[in-house]
Motif scaffolding. Structure first.
Motif, short mmCIF file in Angstrom:
data_model
loop_
_atom_site.label_atom_id
_atom_site.label_comp_id
_atom_site.label_asym_id
_atom_site.label_seq_id
_atom_site.Cartn_x
_atom_site.Cartn_y
_atom_site.Cartn_z
N THR A 165 33.77 -6.00 56.72
CA THR A 165 34.65 -5.77 57.86
C THR A 165 34.35 -4.47 58.61
O THR A 165 34.99 -4.18 59.62
CB THR A 165 36.12 -5.74 57.40
N CYS A 166 33.39 -3.69 58.12
CA CYS A 166 33.10 -2.39 58.73
C CYS A 166 32.20 -2.57 59.97
O CYS A 166 31.18 -3.26 59.91
CB CYS A 166 32.42 -1.47 57.71
N ASN A 167 32.59 -1.91 61.06
CA ASN A 167 31.83 -1.97 62.30
C ASN A 167 30.88 -0.79 62.48
O ASN A 167 30.05 -0.80 63.39
CB ASN A 167 32.78 -2.04 63.51
N ASP A 168 31.03 0.22 61.66
CA ASP A 168 30.19 1.42 61.74
C ASP A 168 28.99 1.25 60.81
O ASP A 168 29.15 1.06 59.60
CB ASP A 168 31.02 2.64 61.34
N SER A 169 27.79 1.31 61.36
CA SER A 169 26.58 1.08 60.57
C SER A 169 26.36 2.16 59.52
O SER A 169 25.92 1.86 58.39
CB SER A 169 25.37 0.99 61.49
N ASP A 170 26.67 3.42 59.86
CA ASP A 170 26.49 4.51 58.90
C ASP A 170 27.44 4.37 57.71
O ASP A 170 27.06 4.56 56.56
CB ASP A 170 26.69 5.86 59.59
N VAL A 171 28.69 4.06 58.01
CA VAL A 171 29.68 3.86 56.94
C VAL A 171 29.32 2.64 56.11
O VAL A 171 29.42 2.65 54.88
CB VAL A 171 31.10 3.72 57.54
N ALA A 172 28.88 1.57 56.76
CA ALA A 172 28.49 0.36 56.03
C ALA A 172 27.30 0.62 55.11
O ALA A 172 27.24 0.11 53.99
CB ALA A 172 28.17 -0.76 57.02
N ALA A 173 26.35 1.44 55.59
CA ALA A 173 25.19 1.77 54.77
C ALA A 173 25.61 2.57 53.54
O ALA A 173 25.11 2.34 52.42
CB ALA A 173 24.17 2.56 55.59
N GLU A 174 26.54 3.51 53.73
CA GLU A 174 27.03 4.30 52.59
C GLU A 174 27.82 3.43 51.62
O GLU A 174 27.71 3.58 50.39
CB GLU A 174 27.90 5.44 53.10
N LEU A 175 28.61 2.51 52.15
CA LEU A 175 29.35 1.57 51.30
C LEU A 175 28.39 0.71 50.48
O LEU A 175 28.62 0.47 49.29
CB LEU A 175 30.24 0.68 52.16
N THR A 176 27.31 0.26 51.11
CA THR A 176 26.32 -0.57 50.41
C THR A 176 25.64 0.21 49.30
O THR A 176 25.45 -0.30 48.18
CB THR A 176 25.27 -1.09 51.40
N TYR A 177 25.30 1.46 49.59
CA TYR A 177 24.62 2.29 48.59
C TYR A 177 25.52 2.53 47.37
O TYR A 177 25.09 2.38 46.22
CB TYR A 177 24.22 3.61 49.21
N VAL A 178 26.78 2.89 47.63
CA VAL A 178 27.71 3.17 46.53
C VAL A 178 28.03 1.89 45.75
O VAL A 178 28.16 1.91 44.52
CB VAL A 178 28.99 3.83 47.07
N SER A 179 28.15 0.76 46.46
CA SER A 179 28.44 -0.50 45.76
C SER A 179 27.29 -0.90 44.84
O SER A 179 27.51 -1.41 43.73
CB SER A 179 28.70 -1.61 46.78
N GLN A 180 26.05 -0.68 45.27
CA GLN A 180 24.90 -0.95 44.40
C GLN A 180 24.89 -0.02 43.19
O GLN A 180 24.56 -0.42 42.08
CB GLN A 180 23.61 -0.80 45.20
N GLN A 181 25.27 1.22 43.42
CA GLN A 181 25.35 2.20 42.34
C GLN A 181 26.40 1.79 41.31
O GLN A 181 26.17 1.86 40.10
CB GLN A 181 25.68 3.56 42.93
N ILE A 182 27.56 1.34 41.79
CA ILE A 182 28.64 0.94 40.89
C ILE A 182 28.30 -0.36 40.17
O ILE A 182 28.64 -0.55 38.99
CB ILE A 182 29.96 0.81 41.69
N ALA A 183 27.64 -1.29 40.89
CA ALA A 183 27.26 -2.56 40.25
C ALA A 183 26.27 -2.34 39.12
O ALA A 183 26.26 -3.09 38.13
CB ALA A 183 26.66 -3.50 41.30
N TYR A 184 25.44 -1.33 39.26
CA TYR A 184 24.44 -1.03 38.22
C TYR A 184 25.08 -0.39 36.99
O TYR A 184 24.66 -0.63 35.86
CB TYR A 184 23.36 -0.12 38.79
N GLN A 185 26.11 0.43 37.20
CA GLN A 185 26.75 1.14 36.11
C GLN A 185 28.26 0.97 36.22
O GLN A 185 28.92 1.61 37.03
CB GLN A 185 26.40 2.64 36.16
N HIS A 186 28.80 0.07 35.40
CA HIS A 186 30.23 -0.20 35.43
C HIS A 186 30.83 0.02 34.03
O HIS A 186 30.12 -0.09 33.03
CB HIS A 186 30.51 -1.63 35.90
N PRO A 187 32.11 0.34 33.95
CA PRO A 187 32.72 0.67 32.66
C PRO A 187 32.95 -0.55 31.78
O PRO A 187 33.47 -1.57 32.26
CB PRO A 187 34.06 1.31 33.06
N VAL A 188 32.56 -0.47 30.52
CA VAL A 188 32.81 -1.53 29.55
C VAL A 188 33.16 -0.89 28.21
O VAL A 188 32.64 0.16 27.85
CB VAL A 188 31.58 -2.45 29.36
N ALA A 189 34.06 -1.55 27.50
CA ALA A 189 34.38 -1.14 26.13
C ALA A 189 33.51 -1.97 25.20
O ALA A 189 33.67 -3.19 25.10
CB ALA A 189 35.86 -1.38 25.83
#
Length: 222
Positions: A165-189
């Protein structure tokens, strides 16, 4: 009599220490769940609700990028804390669940023997007491493990929703980068062999049914 009391005291002391270890593990996971929920609330406040409409678009963009980086860094720190907690307590929890699994099998086998008239009530009562002792903490560990995984995935889902839903390309790029980072390392017990979550609970039930069926077959062959 004195020796019996000493053994009983040592047993109570050991079980209380073991219980405190597992309760500490569960409480720490719940504390981390609250932190992950706070990150999700921050994301919801600054993106879904639109943030502060009084500031300029350029400043809003900078503020959103700063919030995204903050969420990514805090998520990494919380995930590292979860890994440290696993290293400190997961081995004890694994042994506890293993012992509990044995008692679950024994209690169902004792019930079968008691109904068939081949077991005494004292043995059945002992196995039932052990089962009721181990079951609540086992369920708490599994529930807390599934909860921390769900909280981590909630942040990832929020990031993906905002990317769409983001219309700002810079914000969308940062969101994509952080989402990839979180998808790679997520909390598990986890203890390294398996995760403490609801699939483990279902696997325990299936394994109990399998082993009890095999043991009943061996009893009938005697």
């Amino acid at each position: 009599m004195g020796g019996g009391l000493k053994v009983f005291y040592m047993y109570c002391h050991t079980t209380s220490v073991v219980d405190m270890v597992h309760i500490t593990y569960v409480v720490m996971i719940y504390q981390l769940c609250e932190r992950f929920e706070m990150l999700d609330t921050i994301l919801l406040k600054h993106f879904t609700s639109g943030g502060n409409s009084a500031i300029s678009p350029q400043r809003r963009q900078m503020e959103r990028i700063r919030i995204i980086k903050f969420i990514g860094s805090q998520h990494d720190k919380l995930t590292e804390i979860m890994e440290m907690i696993n290293r400190c307590y997961s081995l004890q929890v694994m042994v506890y669940i293993g012992v509990a699994f044995v008692y679950y099998i024994l209690v169902f086998l004792a019930i079968y023997k008691y109904l068939g008239g081949h077991s005494e009530m004292d043995r059945l009562s002992f196995n039932l007491i052990c089962t009721f002792y181990y079951a609540p903490i086992t369920i708490l560990v599994i529930y807390s493990g599934s909860l921390i995984a769900r909280k981590g995935k909630a942040i990832l889902k929020g990031l993906h929703d905002n990317i769409n839903t983001c219309n700002d390309s810079d914000v969308a790029a940062e969101l994509t980068y952080v989402s990839q980072q979180i998808a790679y390392q997520h909390p598990v017990a986890t203890c390294g062999l398996f995760h403490f979550d609801w699939p483990l609970f279902y696997n325990i039930i299936a394994a109990i049914a399998t082993y009890v069926t095999l043991l009943i077959q061996f009893e009938r062959m005697k």
